[in-house]
Every structure is written in structure tokens, then in C-alpha cells.
Design a protein around this motif. Sequence first.
Motif, short mmCIF file in Angstrom:
data_model
loop_
_atom_site.label_atom_id
_atom_site.label_comp_id
_atom_site.label_asym_id
_atom_site.label_seq_id
_atom_site.Cartn_x
_atom_site.Cartn_y
_atom_site.Cartn_z
N UNK A 226 0.83 -1.20 0.00
CA UNK A 226 0.00 0.00 0.00
C UNK A 226 0.87 1.25 0.00
N UNK A 227 1.98 1.21 0.72
CA UNK A 227 2.89 2.35 0.71
C UNK A 227 3.55 2.51 -0.66
N UNK A 228 3.84 1.38 -1.31
CA UNK A 228 4.42 1.43 -2.65
C UNK A 228 3.50 2.16 -3.63
N UNK A 229 2.21 1.90 -3.49
CA UNK A 229 1.25 2.48 -4.42
C UNK A 229 0.73 3.84 -3.98
N UNK A 230 1.07 4.27 -2.78
CA UNK A 230 0.70 5.60 -2.33
C UNK A 230 -0.79 5.85 -2.40
N UNK A 231 -1.18 6.94 -3.05
CA UNK A 231 -2.60 7.29 -3.15
C UNK A 231 -3.32 6.50 -4.23
N UNK A 232 -2.58 5.76 -5.07
CA UNK A 232 -3.23 4.93 -6.09
C UNK A 232 -3.90 3.74 -5.42
N UNK A 233 -5.07 3.34 -5.92
CA UNK A 233 -5.77 2.20 -5.29
C UNK A 233 -5.00 0.91 -5.49
N UNK A 234 -4.97 0.08 -4.45
CA UNK A 234 -4.33 -1.23 -4.53
C UNK A 234 -5.44 -2.26 -4.66
N UNK A 235 -5.82 -2.55 -5.89
CA UNK A 235 -6.92 -3.47 -6.16
C UNK A 235 -6.37 -4.89 -6.22
N UNK A 236 -6.22 -5.49 -5.04
CA UNK A 236 -5.60 -6.80 -4.95
C UNK A 236 -6.39 -7.61 -3.94
N UNK A 237 -7.43 -8.27 -4.42
CA UNK A 237 -8.39 -8.96 -3.56
C UNK A 237 -7.72 -10.08 -2.77
N UNK A 238 -6.87 -10.87 -3.43
CA UNK A 238 -6.24 -12.01 -2.77
C UNK A 238 -5.35 -11.57 -1.61
N UNK A 239 -4.61 -10.47 -1.82
CA UNK A 239 -3.74 -9.97 -0.75
C UNK A 239 -4.57 -9.48 0.43
N UNK A 240 -5.70 -8.85 0.14
CA UNK A 240 -6.58 -8.38 1.21
C UNK A 240 -7.12 -9.56 2.01
#
Length: 256
Positions: free
Chosen positions: A209-223
Amino acid sequence: MASTVINGHEEAAEPEEQWTRVHHKGRRRPKAPHSVAPLCIAGGIAASVRSSSLSVPTIMEEHKRIKQQWENSICYHKLQDIFESHISLSNISDAICFGTGSFDPEDSSWEMKRKAHIQLAAFLFVVEQLQRNSSRTIRCIFQEPVFNTSDKAFIRALGHEVVDSPLAFELVSPTTLAFGVHLYRDVYAQIIDKCLPAMFIGTPQEVWEECYGSDPLDWVELDKLNKRCDKVKFPEDTGYTTFSSTTIHWRRCDEI
């Protein structure tokens, strides 16, 4: 593999098909990881297996020496305490190690060589701890596109299996230990895409999430992995980035 520091992260140079390790070092927004592509050398398609410069006995001796040094470290003793105090899984059937790097790197980098040996020692130590609670022998499998002939022979000499990508991704099951430190997002996505393993050791959600900053992290499996697992930070290898930004995840009892 040679490496450079980009936006606060150390990234391996990109001969494609090699898996880049991402080392979190600061609060600045890092460059997001890239996808894996076929290996190319001098504009052409590379041979399937790189030639070796070290013999298997030489790699074996180096591993014994580096492993012994690590077993005297704070990192080792903290990891031992974590498994004795917090983790007691009895359902592990197989353990898959993704992307240690070569024990005989093309540029002869001592840092990369040491990192590969330490990660191997840590992986096998974790397997040993899990084996204590398992009624069956845990099968160990390795997948690393940069392995050369000596790397593969060394792993097999230890009594373990080596498979070519992408076979190991298909072998991940709900009773798997999946171990992969500082890999591309695309590699992690393939590891947890089919199902959530019983244990996953790798980069946690908060770092991505820090890598992507304000960009959405659309990663269902990781969530799902983050929500369904208990977690503890992997101990640091003092003076090195071997396990920086790495977390041990294991599925809670009610999620097994």
C-alpha cells in the motif's frame, strides 16, 4: 544479480525472467514492482539454463559456513522464539521456496550469494520447525528462474526438488508453506491466486500500500490474506536487507 537503489528501494537489475527483490528502506514512495517477462540476452532468447562457475561441493561448503554464521545470529534466535512461542501448525504438507536468487550469481556478487544462502537456511529452518508438528514428511520444492546447473544440483543434493516456472504456482495448496522474499507483485499474485496457503512468508499488505501511495491497490487475494491470517514481522538480518519488510503470515485456526 547487480542491484540499484531507486526511490528508497533496492532493486535488482532487470535481465527479464529474474525475480526482482524489493527492499523497503524509507518513507518516500517507491517505484512499484514490475511484471516478469521472458529472459533476453543481447537482444535474443537466452539459453534455458545459465552455465555454472562454481562446483556443487564449493557451493555446499559455502552454505555450511554461512548457515553456521546465521545460526549464531540474533535473527536466527528471534525466529526460533517466534515458532516456539506463537506458531504451531500441524497441517503443512509441502513447502515451496520462490526466488532465493542464485548461489552462483553471474556477476559473482558476494552480497547476492550470501543473501541466497541465508534465505535458504531460513526457509529450511522454518520447514524444520513445522515438521515437528506434522505427521508426514514435508516436501520441499524450489522455483527460481535464475538457477544454473550447479544451483539445481546443489538443491537436489540437499534432498529437495527443483521445478521450472510456472509449475510451482500450480502446486500451492491450502496446506502449503509459501516462502518468497522481496519478489515482484506479479509473482506474489501468482503464488496466492489459486488459494491461500497455510503459511505465507513475504512482503505484507501495508508495504504494498505504501508502494502504491494514493493509487488504489486493487488486490483482492492480498486483502484476503491480510484479513485471514495472524502475522508477525520476520526478524531482521542485522546489517543486511535480507528480510527487510518481510512478514510471516499463517492462517488462523478458524480459517483452516
